[in-house]
Write a protein that holds these residues in place. Structure first.
Motif, PDB file in Angstrom:
ATOM      1  N   GLY A 196      30.866  12.934  49.182  1.00  0.00           N
ATOM      2  CA  GLY A 196      29.838  13.966  49.160  1.00  0.00           C
ATOM      3  C   GLY A 196      29.386  14.355  50.549  1.00  0.00           C
ATOM      4  N   GLU A 197      29.304  13.389  51.448  1.00  0.00           N
ATOM      5  CA  GLU A 197      28.900  13.679  52.823  1.00  0.00           C
ATOM      6  C   GLU A 197      29.880  14.614  53.519  1.00  0.00           C
ATOM      7  OE1 GLU A 197      26.238  13.177  54.281  1.00  0.00           O
ATOM      8  OE2 GLU A 197      25.224  11.443  53.391  1.00  0.00           O
ATOM      9  N   VAL A 198      31.158  14.548  53.151  1.00  0.00           N
ATOM     10  CA  VAL A 198      32.153  15.448  53.738  1.00  0.00           C
ATOM     11  C   VAL A 198      31.797  16.895  53.406  1.00  0.00           C
ATOM     12  CG1 VAL A 198      34.597  16.095  53.767  1.00  0.00           C
ATOM     13  CG2 VAL A 198      33.951  13.678  53.623  1.00  0.00           C
ATOM     14  N   PHE A 199      31.352  17.132  52.183  1.00  0.00           N
ATOM     15  CA  PHE A 199      30.995  18.490  51.776  1.00  0.00           C
ATOM     16  C   PHE A 199      29.679  18.939  52.401  1.00  0.00           C
ATOM     17  CE2 PHE A 199      34.101  17.248  48.654  1.00  0.00           C
ATOM     18  CZ  PHE A 199      34.824  18.404  48.458  1.00  0.00           C
ATOM     19  N   THR A 200      28.763  17.995  52.627  1.00  0.00           N
ATOM     20  CA  THR A 200      27.537  18.353  53.347  1.00  0.00           C
ATOM     21  C   THR A 200      27.884  18.898  54.720  1.00  0.00           C
ATOM     22  OG1 THR A 200      26.293  16.598  52.216  1.00  0.00           O
ATOM     23  CG2 THR A 200      25.333  17.501  54.225  1.00  0.00           C
ATOM     24  N   ALA A 201      28.734  18.173  55.454  1.00  0.00           N
ATOM     25  CA  ALA A 201      29.111  18.593  56.806  1.00  0.00           C
ATOM     26  C   ALA A 201      29.873  19.910  56.790  1.00  0.00           C
ATOM     27  CB  ALA A 201      29.945  17.500  57.473  1.00  0.00           C
ATOM     28  N   ASP A 359      42.760  11.943  58.262  1.00  0.00           N
ATOM     29  CA  ASP A 359      41.723  12.278  59.236  1.00  0.00           C
ATOM     30  C   ASP A 359      40.562  12.973  58.531  1.00  0.00           C
ATOM     31  OD1 ASP A 359      40.196  13.279  61.357  1.00  0.00           O
ATOM     32  OD2 ASP A 359      41.958  13.463  62.649  1.00  0.00           O
ATOM     33  N   VAL A 360      39.501  12.199  58.278  1.00  0.00           N
ATOM     34  CA  VAL A 360      38.344  12.755  57.563  1.00  0.00           C
ATOM     35  C   VAL A 360      37.655  13.807  58.414  1.00  0.00           C
ATOM     36  CG1 VAL A 360      36.122  12.215  56.506  1.00  0.00           C
ATOM     37  CG2 VAL A 360      38.040  10.627  56.252  1.00  0.00           C
ATOM     38  N   ALA A 361      37.541  13.573  59.718  1.00  0.00           N
ATOM     39  CA  ALA A 361      36.851  14.524  60.596  1.00  0.00           C
ATOM     40  C   ALA A 361      37.532  15.882  60.604  1.00  0.00           C
ATOM     41  CB  ALA A 361      36.778  13.961  62.014  1.00  0.00           C
ATOM     42  N   LYS A 362      38.864  15.896  60.512  1.00  0.00           N
ATOM     43  CA  LYS A 362      39.617  17.149  60.500  1.00  0.00           C
ATOM     44  C   LYS A 362      39.819  17.673  59.076  1.00  0.00           C
ATOM     45  CE  LYS A 362      42.136  16.367  64.820  1.00  0.00           C
ATOM     46  NZ  LYS A 362      43.477  16.220  65.442  1.00  0.00           N
ATOM     47  N   ALA A 377      40.616   7.219  40.803  1.00  0.00           N
ATOM     48  CA  ALA A 377      40.694   8.661  41.083  1.00  0.00           C
ATOM     49  C   ALA A 377      41.140   8.844  42.526  1.00  0.00           C
ATOM     50  CB  ALA A 377      39.339   9.328  40.860  1.00  0.00           C
ATOM     51  N   GLY A 378      41.627  10.045  42.801  1.00  0.00           N
ATOM     52  CA  GLY A 378      42.015  10.381  44.164  1.00  0.00           C
ATOM     53  C   GLY A 378      41.754  11.849  44.436  1.00  0.00           C
ATOM     54  N   LEU A 379      41.345  12.138  45.668  1.00  0.00           N
ATOM     55  CA  LEU A 379      41.118  13.514  46.098  1.00  0.00           C
ATOM     56  C   LEU A 379      41.939  13.760  47.348  1.00  0.00           C
ATOM     57  CD1 LEU A 379      37.838  15.508  46.321  1.00  0.00           C
ATOM     58  CD2 LEU A 379      39.228  15.254  48.375  1.00  0.00           C
ATOM     59  N   ASN A 380      42.785  14.778  47.309  1.00  0.00           N
ATOM     60  CA  ASN A 380      43.547  15.161  48.503  1.00  0.00           C
ATOM     61  C   ASN A 380      42.987  16.476  49.036  1.00  0.00           C
ATOM     62  OD1 ASN A 380      44.993  15.707  45.869  1.00  0.00           O
ATOM     63  ND2 ASN A 380      46.139  17.151  47.147  1.00  0.00           N
ATOM     64  N   MET A 381      42.548  16.444  50.299  1.00  0.00           N
ATOM     65  CA  MET A 381      41.955  17.600  50.955  1.00  0.00           C
ATOM     66  C   MET A 381      42.886  18.060  52.075  1.00  0.00           C
ATOM     67  SD  MET A 381      38.180  18.014  52.784  1.00  0.00           S
ATOM     68  CE  MET A 381      37.300  18.023  51.212  1.00  0.00           C
ATOM     69  N   ASN A 382      43.385  19.280  51.936  1.00  0.00           N
ATOM     70  CA  ASN A 382      44.318  19.853  52.909  1.00  0.00           C
ATOM     71  C   ASN A 382      45.528  18.954  53.146  1.00  0.00           C
ATOM     72  OD1 ASN A 382      42.802  22.164  53.199  1.00  0.00           O
ATOM     73  ND2 ASN A 382      41.776  21.496  55.064  1.00  0.00           N
ATOM     74  N   PRO A 402      44.620  -2.162  49.570  1.00  0.00           N
ATOM     75  CA  PRO A 402      43.809  -1.108  50.186  1.00  0.00           C
ATOM     76  C   PRO A 402      44.239  -0.756  51.600  1.00  0.00           C
ATOM     77  CG  PRO A 402      42.402  -2.643  49.017  1.00  0.00           C
ATOM     78  CD  PRO A 402      43.779  -3.242  49.021  1.00  0.00           C
ATOM     79  N   ASP A 403      44.668  -1.755  52.375  1.00  0.00           N
ATOM     80  CA  ASP A 403      45.097  -1.470  53.744  1.00  0.00           C
ATOM     81  C   ASP A 403      46.361  -0.619  53.749  1.00  0.00           C
ATOM     82  OD1 ASP A 403      42.979  -2.887  54.815  1.00  0.00           O
ATOM     83  OD2 ASP A 403      44.103  -4.769  54.903  1.00  0.00           O
ATOM     84  N   ALA A 404      47.307  -0.932  52.866  1.00  0.00           N
ATOM     85  CA  ALA A 404      48.532  -0.135  52.782  1.00  0.00           C
ATOM     86  C   ALA A 404      48.226   1.267  52.265  1.00  0.00           C
ATOM     87  CB  ALA A 404      49.546  -0.823  51.870  1.00  0.00           C
ATOM     88  N   LEU A 405      47.256   1.358  51.354  1.00  0.00           N
ATOM     89  CA  LEU A 405      46.878   2.665  50.815  1.00  0.00           C
ATOM     90  C   LEU A 405      46.289   3.551  51.905  1.00  0.00           C
ATOM     91  CD1 LEU A 405      46.958   3.820  47.900  1.00  0.00           C
ATOM     92  CD2 LEU A 405      44.540   3.251  47.721  1.00  0.00           C
ATOM     93  N   ALA A 406      45.574   2.954  52.838  1.00  0.00           N
ATOM     94  CA  ALA A 406      44.951   3.715  53.925  1.00  0.00           C
ATOM     95  C   ALA A 406      45.939   4.073  55.032  1.00  0.00           C
ATOM     96  CB  ALA A 406      43.791   2.924  54.507  1.00  0.00           C
TER      97      ALA A 406
END
Length: 418
Positions: A196-201, A359-362, A377-382, A402-406
């Motif tokens: 949600g914070e990603v959408f706020t920014a 890259d969350v910032a980008k 669940a999963g969300l792919n953005m760009n 989780p480390d491999a997923l990231a």
């Protein structure tokens, strides 16, 4: 009975109903197909209403599921601008608003959902909008493209998908936007605070003002027109118009009055074949609360992909085919220069961590919601061409590292690779 003498009736002029009619013909059904819609428009898709159609980038004809000639060519009888007001299950008839009775051998309810109302003083003022129909989008576009003095924004009640998409469309058209949202972040009930914070920014960067942790208490007016709003925490804000984007409720009254079983959480209760408590009546799209074939747990999904897929599934079930409808929920959205897809279901309280890949910032990343190292669940953005892999992880419940997923260097598990 000879199939050519059977009549299948579909109530609902949206994507689910239109795709059900199409599937009946594709599957070789030769009887009558009657589609009833309470709007005068032929069946259309709703996602463009808050996206390209709202901004004027898409033409009106682009929203329709089929061109007008398609229905006549495929012998689909359209009854438009005429609401269905009752279903007589004993006589197997649908009664229309003008008193016409339409007999059926099988009936599909694809009545969709309707916007929730604000229920506060001032909602009768001109300039209070909802967004569900083509006419709503036309009216709202008129507001967004008209000149207004600085400091008179569009106020949006609710920071869900519709609220955010309209905010993006409004900013693209140069309209000031203020969003009032009771949660701490946009899309909080769906995505939680981490994403949600990603959408706020994102929206802050495009000039949207948020007021979190409060709701609209009243809409104020002048000469019968919206002039401002008052929030529950006492803010007085100017407004040129107000959009209520606080969710939708299933249009299940027809089913309820017919005595069909409803789901406790809303919608028409159907089994995994989309059959209601009456074996001659089926339901699909936003209004259907579907029982999972394995657990019986119910889920009602209001998104485009569910209408696209459940309408055809219901049509095949009406024809007597064995159907087990169990798709992973899927949704897409476009806001500014961001495109995204979301698969699965993981509201706050159901997951124990969120893992980011990219890259969350980008705003080029995948977010995974995990519980006990299983993807909910999963969300792919760009980031594209990963939906099949995400849905595979959701559907199978495969334990993940989780480390491999990231790690972008580690391939995502896919049906072919598993």
């Amino acid at each position: 009975m000879d199939a050519t003498h059977r009549t299948f009736v579909i109530i609902g002029g949206g994507l689910a109903g239109a795709k059900a009619a199409q599937t009946l013909r594709e599957e070789g059904f030769a009887g009558r197909v009657i589609l009833i819609g309470d709007e005068h428009e032929q069946p259309y898709e709703r996602p463009p209403l808050s996206k390209d159609y709202l901004t004027g980038r898409a033409e009106r004809d682009s929203v329709f599921v089929h061109d007008p000639a398609w229905y006549a060519h495929h012998r689909i009888e359209l009854h438009l601008g005429q609401p269905a007001v009752a279903v007589d299950r004993d006589r197997r008839e649908v009664r229309l608003g003008d008193g016409t009775r339409v007999p059926y051998d099988a009936l599909l309810l694809a009545t969709g959902a309707e916007p929730r109302r604000l229920g506060i003083p001032g909602t009768e003022l001109a300039g209070v909008h909802h967004l569900r129909r083509l006419a709503h989008s036309d009216h709202l576009r008129g507001v967004l493209t008209s000149r207004a003095p600085a400091g008179e924004p569009l106020v949006i009640a609710g920071a869900g998908w519709i609220g955010l998409e309209v905010a993006a469309a409004a900013r693209a058209l140069g309209t000031e936007v203020v969003v009032v949202e009771p949660e701490a972040t946009p899309l909080h009930a769906v995505l939680g605070p981490e994403v949600g914070e990603v959408f706020t920014a994102l929206h802050h960067e495009h000039g949207v003002t948020f007021h979190f942790g409060t709701r609209l208490a009243a809409i104020t007016g002048r000469d019968g027109m919206v002039a401002g709003v008052r929030t529950e925490d006492g803010r007085e804000l100017p407004a040129r118009a107000v959009l209520a984007a606080i969710g939708a409720r299933p249009r299940a009254a027809l089913a309820e009055h017919a005595g069909l079983d409803l789901a406790p959480s809303g919608g028409i209760a159907v089994d995994s074949a989309l059959r209601t408590s009456d074996p001659a009546i089926f339901a699909a799209g936003d209004v259907a609360s579907v029982a999972a074939p394995d657990t019986g747990a119910r889920r009602r999904v209001e998104h485009w992909a569910n209408a696209l897929n459940s309408g055809p599934a219901a049509a095949r079930a009406m024809l007597g085919q064995e159907i087990s409808y169990d798709r992973v929920p899927y949704f897409f959205s476009d806001q500014y220069d961001v495109g995204l897809e979301y698969s699965g279901w993981a509201p706050p309280g159901t997951y124990d961590r969120v893992v980011f890949r990219g890259d969350v910032a980008k705003r080029a990343f995948i977010a995974f919601w995990l519980r006990e190292n299983r993807v909910l669940a999963g969300l792919n953005m760009n980031v594209w061409d990963v939906t099949d892999a995400i849905q595979h992880l959701v559907r199978t419940g495969t334990p993940v590292d989780p480390d491999a997923l990231a790690d972008r260097g580690t391939p995502l598990p896919t049906p072919a690779a598993s």
